[in-house]
Design an enzyme around this catalytic site. Sequence first.
Site, PDB file in Angstrom:
ATOM      1  CB  SER A 108       8.012 -84.520 -68.914  1.00  0.00           C
ATOM      2  OG  SER A 108       9.364 -84.208 -69.113  1.00  0.00           O
ATOM      3  CE1 TYR A 131      14.513 -83.293 -64.590  1.00  0.00           C
ATOM      4  CE2 TYR A 131      13.542 -82.242 -66.511  1.00  0.00           C
ATOM      5  CZ  TYR A 131      13.909 -83.386 -65.838  1.00  0.00           C
ATOM      6  OH  TYR A 131      13.666 -84.611 -66.400  1.00  0.00           O
ATOM      7  CB  THR A 157      12.639 -84.563 -61.706  1.00  0.00           C
ATOM      8  OG1 THR A 157      11.304 -84.952 -62.053  1.00  0.00           O
ATOM      9  CG2 THR A 157      13.569 -85.738 -61.929  1.00  0.00           C
ATOM     10  CE  LYS A 254       8.961 -89.007 -61.719  1.00  0.00           C
ATOM     11  NZ  LYS A 254      10.234 -89.311 -62.357  1.00  0.00           N
ATOM     12  CG  HIS A 278      14.241 -90.928 -63.758  1.00  0.00           C
ATOM     13  ND1 HIS A 278      14.309 -89.618 -63.351  1.00  0.00           N
ATOM     14  CD2 HIS A 278      13.934 -90.863 -65.079  1.00  0.00           C
ATOM     15  CE1 HIS A 278      14.063 -88.806 -64.371  1.00  0.00           C
ATOM     16  NE2 HIS A 278      13.816 -89.542 -65.435  1.00  0.00           N
TER      17      HIS A 278
HETATM   18  C1  FNR Z   1      10.580 -91.181 -67.796  1.00  0.00           C
HETATM   19  N1  FNR Z   1      10.615 -90.584 -66.543  1.00  0.00           N
HETATM   20  C2  FNR Z   1      10.741 -89.218 -66.428  1.00  0.00           C
HETATM   21  N2  FNR Z   1      10.721 -88.620 -65.207  1.00  0.00           N
HETATM   22  C3  FNR Z   1      10.812 -87.275 -65.095  1.00  0.00           C
HETATM   23  O1  FNR Z   1      10.802 -86.764 -63.970  1.00  0.00           O
HETATM   24  N3  FNR Z   1      10.907 -86.485 -66.213  1.00  0.00           N
HETATM   25  C4  FNR Z   1      10.937 -87.008 -67.469  1.00  0.00           C
HETATM   26  O2  FNR Z   1      11.007 -86.286 -68.455  1.00  0.00           O
HETATM   27  C5  FNR Z   1      10.873 -88.422 -67.599  1.00  0.00           C
HETATM   28  N4  FNR Z   1      10.914 -89.019 -68.836  1.00  0.00           N
HETATM   29  C6  FNR Z   1      10.748 -90.380 -68.959  1.00  0.00           C
HETATM   30  C7  FNR Z   1      10.709 -90.961 -70.225  1.00  0.00           C
HETATM   31  C8  FNR Z   1      10.478 -92.316 -70.361  1.00  0.00           C
HETATM   32  C9  FNR Z   1      10.430 -92.919 -71.732  1.00  0.00           C
HETATM   33  C10 FNR Z   1      10.274 -93.125 -69.202  1.00  0.00           C
HETATM   34  C11 FNR Z   1       9.991 -94.605 -69.318  1.00  0.00           C
HETATM   35  C12 FNR Z   1      10.331 -92.549 -67.948  1.00  0.00           C
HETATM   36  C13 FNR Z   1      10.425 -91.427 -65.319  1.00  0.00           C
HETATM   37  C14 FNR Z   1       8.947 -91.565 -64.971  1.00  0.00           C
HETATM   38  O3  FNR Z   1       8.406 -90.351 -64.536  1.00  0.00           O
HETATM   39  C15 FNR Z   1       8.725 -92.596 -63.854  1.00  0.00           C
HETATM   40  O4  FNR Z   1       9.514 -92.232 -62.755  1.00  0.00           O
HETATM   41  C16 FNR Z   1       9.063 -94.023 -64.270  1.00  0.00           C
HETATM   42  O5  FNR Z   1       8.621 -94.288 -65.576  1.00  0.00           O
HETATM   43  C17 FNR Z   1       8.441 -95.005 -63.290  1.00  0.00           C
HETATM   44  O6  FNR Z   1       8.805 -96.324 -63.576  1.00  0.00           O
HETATM   45  P1  FNR Z   1       7.942 -97.293 -64.529  1.00  0.00           P
HETATM   46  O7  FNR Z   1       6.504 -97.075 -64.220  1.00  0.00           O
HETATM   47  O8  FNR Z   1       8.286 -96.874 -65.914  1.00  0.00           O
HETATM   48  O9  FNR Z   1       8.431 -98.650 -64.182  1.00  0.00           O
END
Ligand code: FNR
Length: 391
Positions: A108, A131, A157, A254, A278
Amino acid sequence: MLPKCHNIDEVRTLAKRRLPAPMFHYIDGGADDEWTLNRNCSAYSDYQLLPECLRDVSTIDLSTTLFRQPLALPFFLAPTGMSRLFHHDKELAVARAAEAAGTLYSLSTLGTTSLEDIAAAISTPKMFQIYILKDRGLTLEFVHRCKAAGYEALCLTVDMAMAGNRERDLRTGMVMPPRFGLKSLWSFATHPVWSMNLALHPDFKLANVAHRVDALGGGAMGLIDYVNSQFDRTVIWSDVEWLRAQWDGPLILKGVLSSADALRAKAIGVDGLMISNHGGRQLDGAPAPIDLVRSIRQMVGDSMDLVVDGGIRRGTDIVKALALGANACSFGKAYLYGLAAGGQAGVARVLDLLKTEVIRAMTLLGCAAIAEISERHIHGLVETLNSPGQR
Ligand code: FNR
């Protein structure tokens, strides 16, 4: 403790025990009433797997190709920010577990390890989550740094025009960087190992953007403010075209949910989509990714790689997504529970559990290779396609 975790839910329970409440609920929670968060998981139950019998399943091949990269597994680790909150080995623990399993790691923008440090640590494919920020110069800097460091793919994203309303964080007193506040004091006090560790290694730093803020003379808190101020609500499709022109490797969007958006992405040369809300952290009320994969596949045809991202807790969830038209799945919470529960070994445990479950599901389904999994393995598909959730 980890060997006693026989599924993702049990790893989650261990993570809950290890983390102070603000950190655990930061992983575990979603937006508003958490309808989408819950739906992401429960939607898999709407699909039933239909096995075919008497097929040779003596060896099961999980290998596949995604975003032009060969992978040993049909699933990978989605980008998540701030891993330092959960374990002192941070993103490196996750990336090393991904490398050992032979799958893709995505870092990320909001990671607490620099993209260069990740590139130096692993030799397997890596993707940087980017981003389009107000400061386009910083976005462009990431593109150049990713090229220099040898990143194989970029993932943009697009569901973060502003942060979702995560009420658990308000209730637990979650602040970044973590501080001992009134609301969270008891929780920190009852997790002395985690708290002591934070005191001994206070290296919470958004490593990819810190230099910008240092140049502005800000401290750690200034860093979070800086990042929040960088989310740009004016970003539109022409900005994606601009990014496409800067990067000739695989570009993934994404956070795409609508078929019309999927088609627009294809028209401007985007290589793949992560069908994602997300993890239920942004728009509450958004549909579950698994419910959208079939209609998006029908819209874009076979040339785009599609990833179902959200709600994966079982190998059978992954097999259902593949049967409905996905090339692969990704997940965030599942591996973050593992990271919190045991660092790299915890992430490895999660990957191993899911791998074992996918192998078992494919064996019982009668599929020896990923390409053999298809729509005919979903029972009653016509009925589910015509249900209101599909529209
Ligand atoms: C995320 N996700 C996320 N997505 C992204 O594009 N950039 C980011 O910095 C983050 N940070 C982030 C932190 C935390 C703690 C979580 C739980 C999730 C979303 C992540 O990439 C993904 O889309 C989801 O986690 C998918 O769903 P599940 O597997 O958590 O159910």
